[in-house]
Each structure stands twice: as C-alpha cells, then as structure tokens.
Design an enzyme around this catalytic site. Structure first.
Site, short mmCIF file in Angstrom:
data_model
loop_
_atom_site.label_atom_id
_atom_site.label_comp_id
_atom_site.label_asym_id
_atom_site.label_seq_id
_atom_site.Cartn_x
_atom_site.Cartn_y
_atom_site.Cartn_z
N ASP A 41 -14.44 102.87 33.69
CA ASP A 41 -15.49 102.01 34.23
C ASP A 41 -14.83 100.97 35.13
O ASP A 41 -14.06 100.12 34.65
CB ASP A 41 -16.25 101.33 33.09
CG ASP A 41 -17.46 100.53 33.58
OD1 ASP A 41 -17.60 100.35 34.80
OD2 ASP A 41 -18.26 100.10 32.73
N TYR A 130 -24.03 94.02 49.09
CA TYR A 130 -23.44 95.35 48.90
C TYR A 130 -22.42 95.65 49.99
O TYR A 130 -21.29 96.08 49.71
CB TYR A 130 -24.55 96.40 48.90
CG TYR A 130 -24.05 97.82 49.02
CD1 TYR A 130 -23.39 98.44 47.96
CD2 TYR A 130 -24.24 98.54 50.20
CE1 TYR A 130 -22.93 99.75 48.08
CE2 TYR A 130 -23.79 99.85 50.32
CZ TYR A 130 -23.13 100.45 49.26
OH TYR A 130 -22.68 101.73 49.38
#
Length: 304
Positions: A41, A130
């Site tokens: 992760d 983003y």
C-alpha cells in the site's frame, strides 16, 4: 527478467498482469494483498521500498495511484503521499538494487490551455490537487533514478472497473436524456492498449544491454490517436450500445459546457497529448480512439 507490478488491481494494472507474464517472472502486488498478491500500500511509507530491496526486481512497474480526482481536493495529503512521496521511495530503492522503473502519469500535470496537444517538454502547471500530486511523483522519480520511463496518458477506461464507459452505459439504460460536457477535449484510451504498449516497450528495452538505452529514458506521452470531447465519447458509446441491442430506448445525448457541470476539482479543457516522441524513439503508437472503444465493448458480452 523479474518484474514487480504495483497496483495490479487497477484498470491498467489488471491488464499489465496478463501481458507482462511472457516477459518473465511477474510479482503482482495490490493494496490489500487479495487474490494471492503481495500486499503493498503506497499510503504506508516503507512498504514499497522494503519489497523492492528484498525482491530485487529488474523492473518496477508502478500502476498504483490515487485516482479520485475530486476527492483529492479534500485529502491532498493522502494524494501527495501515494502519487508523490511514494515515488521517491520507489526510485531510491530501485536505484539501490539496480532496477529500472516504469511509471504512469497523466495529462493533469498540464493546465490544458495550450490550444494544441501537449508535448513532453511543455511547462507543467496542474490546476487541481490530483495533478499536483502526480507532478510531484514525476519530479521525485526523475530526481533519484535516471533509469526511468514515465508514460503520461489520459482519459483511461476499461471493460472492468468504474469509469466513464460504465457510467454512460448505466445512465443510458436509466434515462431518456443525458447531458455531457462538450468543451473538454481528449482521446479516450483503453487500459488494455496502454498495457500492451508497455509490455512491448519493456520487451524492446530488454533486448539490448544498457548502452543501447541511452536517450531512450525519460517521459513519453501514450494516448489513443484522434480526439473528441466527453460528449463525443458519450455519443459514440450510446450509438455502439444501441447497435449491439443493449438499449430498449436510445437516449438523447445533449452537449453542455463545463460551467453547467461543476465539480470540486477543475479539469483541463484540453487533455490532448502529442505522442510523436514515443513513436520516434520507441516505434510505438496507439490506434484511433474509436478503434479502442470497439475493442473494449467487444470485451463486454452483455450490457453491464
């Protein structure tokens, strides 16, 4: 050749796991470690670097990313961790074991106001959180690892997962009229084409020793040929679905300006990418976006 694939459960990652297999040993990873994959992760510092140090791959293929564009406005720190800081960790660990990195980025690193397709050397100026996080990842990787390939792409979709194609097919079945933004330009790019081009790129790189790779590293644009708007893409989706007999009633697809469809994150008005450098350097280019749409729809045996 040993390849460590990060983000194997994403749209591009899912396709990569299949097409990279003929190149050698693929160690596929995802965030939760389900389906027998290695759990990595990128939100947790150290996991990716430790795996690279232990497994010592020849290539790290990073298809993992924080992609919730609107949600990134509310949690920019998490987006920066996954899309930005993690790339410094990946690049540093790869350099230590002599690995190269193939990483995917986005048209969102550009402001989308050039009035022409973006080139690799155009100035970057993201207009949302983003895009800022993806640019941070590009910079981090370049700063710590010369042996890298960054493939910027745009408007990615696939036969699986949540994406614009599936949203339009669902709404076309539910509503008599769809309103879709018509003043944003781009080229819808199928995940399977990105994966296939990536596999071919890695195969060609691995055919030669490192001396042949000089001038072949760096950033490249990889997107479908041609251009359309979101409205044009939606219209093509609905028309193709109707031709396949998937719709009892074909909805009207009406164009609207971006101003009539506000979102938390601003989108670039022009997401077109100039992909000529990838073709000139590596001999790769994708077909027209309409071809890709028919290929993806062919992978959907029935209306989703």
């Amino acid at each position: 050749m040993r390849l460590l694939l990060l983000g194997a459960d994403g749209q591009v990652g899912h396709e990569l796991e299949r097409v990279l297999a003929p190149l050698g040993e693929v160690i596929a990873c995802n965030r939760n470690g389900d389906h027998g994959r290695l759990p990595i992760d990128l939100a947790h510092a150290g996991q990716a670097g430790e795996a690279i140090s232990q497994l010592r791959p020849d290539w790290v293929v990073n298809a993992a990313a924080y992609t919730a564009v609107d949600q990134a406005e509310a949690e920019p720190e998490l987006a920066q961790r996954i899309n930005g800081a993690a790339l410094a960790e990946i690049g540093s660990a790869a350099k230590a074991v002599g690995a190269a990195v193939l990483h995917y980025s986005t048209d969102y690193v550009f402001p989308g106001d050039f009035g022409r397709p973006c080139r690799e050397d155009d100035p970057t100026a993201p207009i949302n959180a983003y895009g800022q996080s993806k640019l941070a990842g590009e910079v981090a990787l370049r700063d710590c690892l010369p042996r890298h390939l960054i493939l910027r792409t745009a408007w990615v979709y696939a036969a699986r997962g949540r994406n614009f194609l599936h949203t339009m097919l669902r709404l076309a079945r539910q509503r008599p009229r769809l309103t879709v933004v018509s003043d944003q330009l781009g080229a819808p790019t199928p995940a399977h084409q990105i994966a296939a081009a990536s596999a071919l790129l890695l195969a060609r790189m691995s055919e030669h020793d490192s001396s042949h790779w000089v001038g072949r590293w760096g950033s490249f644009h990889l997107a479908a040929a041609g251009q359309t708007s979101w409205h044009g893409f939606a219209s093509a989706i609905v028309e193709s679905a109707a031709q396949r007999g998937w719709l009892d009633n074909v909805p009207d697809v009406a164009p609207i300006p971006t101003a009539d469809f506000p979102t938390p994150a601003r989108r670039p008005a022009d997401s077109r990418l100039d992909c000529s450098r990838l073709h000139a350097t590596h001999g790769l280019r994708l077909p027209d976006w309409r071809v890709g749409l028919q290929q993806v729809l062919a992978d959907l045996p029935t209306m989703p």
